[in-house]
Design an enzyme around this catalytic site. Structure first.
Site, PDB file in Angstrom:
ATOM      1  N   GLU A 328      61.079  42.615  23.502  1.00  0.00           N
ATOM      2  CA  GLU A 328      61.745  41.925  24.604  1.00  0.00           C
ATOM      3  C   GLU A 328      61.312  42.503  25.950  1.00  0.00           C
ATOM      4  OE1 GLU A 328      65.841  42.357  23.548  1.00  0.00           O
ATOM      5  OE2 GLU A 328      65.970  44.446  24.199  1.00  0.00           O
ATOM      6  N   CYS A 329      60.962  41.628  26.865  1.00  0.00           N
ATOM      7  CA  CYS A 329      60.617  41.962  28.240  1.00  0.00           C
ATOM      8  C   CYS A 329      59.506  43.016  28.283  1.00  0.00           C
ATOM      9  CB  CYS A 329      61.852  42.408  29.007  1.00  0.00           C
ATOM     10  SG  CYS A 329      61.665  42.267  30.802  1.00  0.00           S
ATOM     11  N   GLY A 330      59.811  44.275  28.533  1.00  0.00           N
ATOM     12  CA  GLY A 330      58.774  45.314  28.552  1.00  0.00           C
ATOM     13  C   GLY A 330      58.012  45.387  27.254  1.00  0.00           C
ATOM     14  N   SER A 421      59.947  37.821  23.738  1.00  0.00           N
ATOM     15  CA  SER A 421      60.549  37.035  24.807  1.00  0.00           C
ATOM     16  C   SER A 421      60.849  37.942  25.987  1.00  0.00           C
ATOM     17  CB  SER A 421      61.839  36.365  24.322  1.00  0.00           C
ATOM     18  OG  SER A 421      62.495  35.700  25.381  1.00  0.00           O
TER      19      SER A 421
END
Length: 444
Positions: A328-330, A421
């Protein structure tokens, strides 16, 4: 009958009032008295909870009535607050600021948990005019109890006297103040308060804890917020869909820090959690069943992540052979082909996903999100400045909406058994998400 304990919510009229700084000082000052202190944070923030943990010596829990049901929030609060002498809940933004009007606001959490509210007010350029502000916050919504105020950035004792007069006339108890002191200011970064290793947090928090009792009446604060401790309900453990414990590899280092404690607790209930560092370790933990790459600051440590070619190769090999992965993200940024930082420097990443990410020409994307697919509904939060070249490998049937139910551009991607995501999902109330990841076929 549970013994009385002190419990309260620290709120503010707006962001930037200094409630996190005050909360950190309170946590340490109360801990220094020999009290067991349990911190909480309203909303989806994963940075303030890190600082809370440093100050209190125990993990801080998120209380978010958008990402979780009211029953789950109340149970989480009761379970962790019950054994503590003091439960301190830090609010988010302004007291009444929510995802949609008051929804998921600090006031909503205070009402749900019947918590008295202490308002932190930035009084730098204000004196007796604070009276109508306090009157409005006290009387605007009858579902909350504003019991006291602490003033920040106060110039002098005589300045504080004007503020005390205002409190007396409004019927809100003045509990003290913090003078302006740049030595105890924690710098901000683009995702919130900085977690830079070069900042001496222990020294700052210690200094705050020494300052507070000189100008804030801690005894009175504990007295007016005392009440019966909450009684936790019995909650069944998540169902483990296998006859053996699963092994979870979770990235945790200076580049990957954005996690929810409750999420990690679910993993610990389902199996064995091993933490590893994409910055310094050479390979993933052996026999990993699920790899979790949370968010963080990979853009600030991109050179170090890129330099660790052995770990990048280990992650890529695991994902390419169908290992279950959630990023997720990073974590999504790390799995891409390259990452370009704000200075325009480009670094090779793990090369699992056919995308690149960049901080150049950055733009903030922020807000609550609801993701639906495969019969599941998961709540979460999106908060990033980076952007990526569009991926075509979108998870079939996935739909992402904002707090008002409007579809947003955020996507959930799938490459083999890698799910990625920009969303920071909260699955502590829905461990079916983890079980679904574990059930992905070996050769999709």
């Amino acid at each position: 009958m549970p013994l009385p304990s002190s419990r309260f919510l620290i709120a503010a009229p707006s962001s930037g009032s200094g409630k996190t700084t005050l909360t950190l000082g309170l946590l340490r000052a109360l801990r220094n008295r020999g009290l067991t202190v349990q911190p909480f944070k309203c909303g989806p923030d994963y940075l303030d909870t890190l600082h809370h943990g440093t100050a209190a010596g125990v993990p801080s829990l998120n209380l978010d009535t958008f990402m979780a049901s009211e029953a789950h929030v109340a149970e989480t609060y009761a379970r962790y607050a019950a054994p503590a002498d003091v439960a301190v809940v830090e609010g988010v933004m302004g007291l009444f600021d929510g995802a949609d009007r008051m929804r998921a606001s600090s006031a909503a959490v205070a009402e749900l948990l019947d918590l008295p509210v202490v308002l932190v007010v930035n009084a730098k350029a204000m004196a007796y005019s604070v009276a109508p502000l306090l009157f409005g916050f006290k009387n605007f919504y009858p579902g909350i109890r504003l019991v006291g105020a602490i003033f920040n950035f106060v110039n002098s004792a005589s300045h504080y006297q004007f503020l005390r007069d205002a409190c007396q006339d409004v019927g809100v108890e003045a509990l003290g103040y913090l003078p302006y002191n740049p030595q105890v200011a924690i710098p901000s970064r683009h995702l919130g308060l900085s977690i830079d290793a070069g900042i001496q947090y222990e020294a700052i928090i210690g200094q705050l804890a020494d300052m507070l009792p000189q100008t804030v009446d801690l005894d009175r604060l504990l007295e007016i917020t005392r009440g019966a401790a909450p009684v936790p309900a019995a909650v069944p453990a998540p169902v483990v869909p296998t006859d053996r414990p699963r092994r979870f590899a979770v990235a945790r280092d200076a580049a990957f820090t954005f996690t929810y404690h409750q999420n990690l607790q679910v993993l610990a209930q389902l199996g064995e959690v091993t933490y590893f560092s994409p910055l310094t370790d050479a390979a993933l933990p052996p026999a990993t069943d699920l790899l979790y790459l949370p968010g963080g600051y990979p853009e600030l440590l991109a050179e170090g992540l890129s330099r660790n070619a052995a770990m990048r190769a280990s992650v890529a090999a695991y994902c390419q052979r169908g290992g279950a992965t959630y990023a997720e993200c990073g974590g999504l940024m790390y799995l891409g082909q390259t990452l370009t930082d704000a200075q325009g420097r480009t670094f090779p990443m793990a090369g699992v996903l056919p995308c690149t990410t960049s901080l150049e020409n950055s733009k903030l994307t922020l807000g609550y999100r609801t993701a639906q697919w495969n019969g599941m509904t998961l709540q979460g939060h999106e908060f990033h400045y980076s952007h990526l070249t569009e991926l075509k490998e979108v998870l079939s049937g996935a739909r992402v909406t904002n707090a008002k139910g409007v579809e947003v551009p955020a996507k959930v991607y799938r490459q083999h058994n890698t799910i990625a995501s920009y969303l920071h999902l909260y699955w502590a109330e829905n461990p079916a998400f983890i079980n679904w990841l574990l059930s992905l076929p070996a050769n999709p």
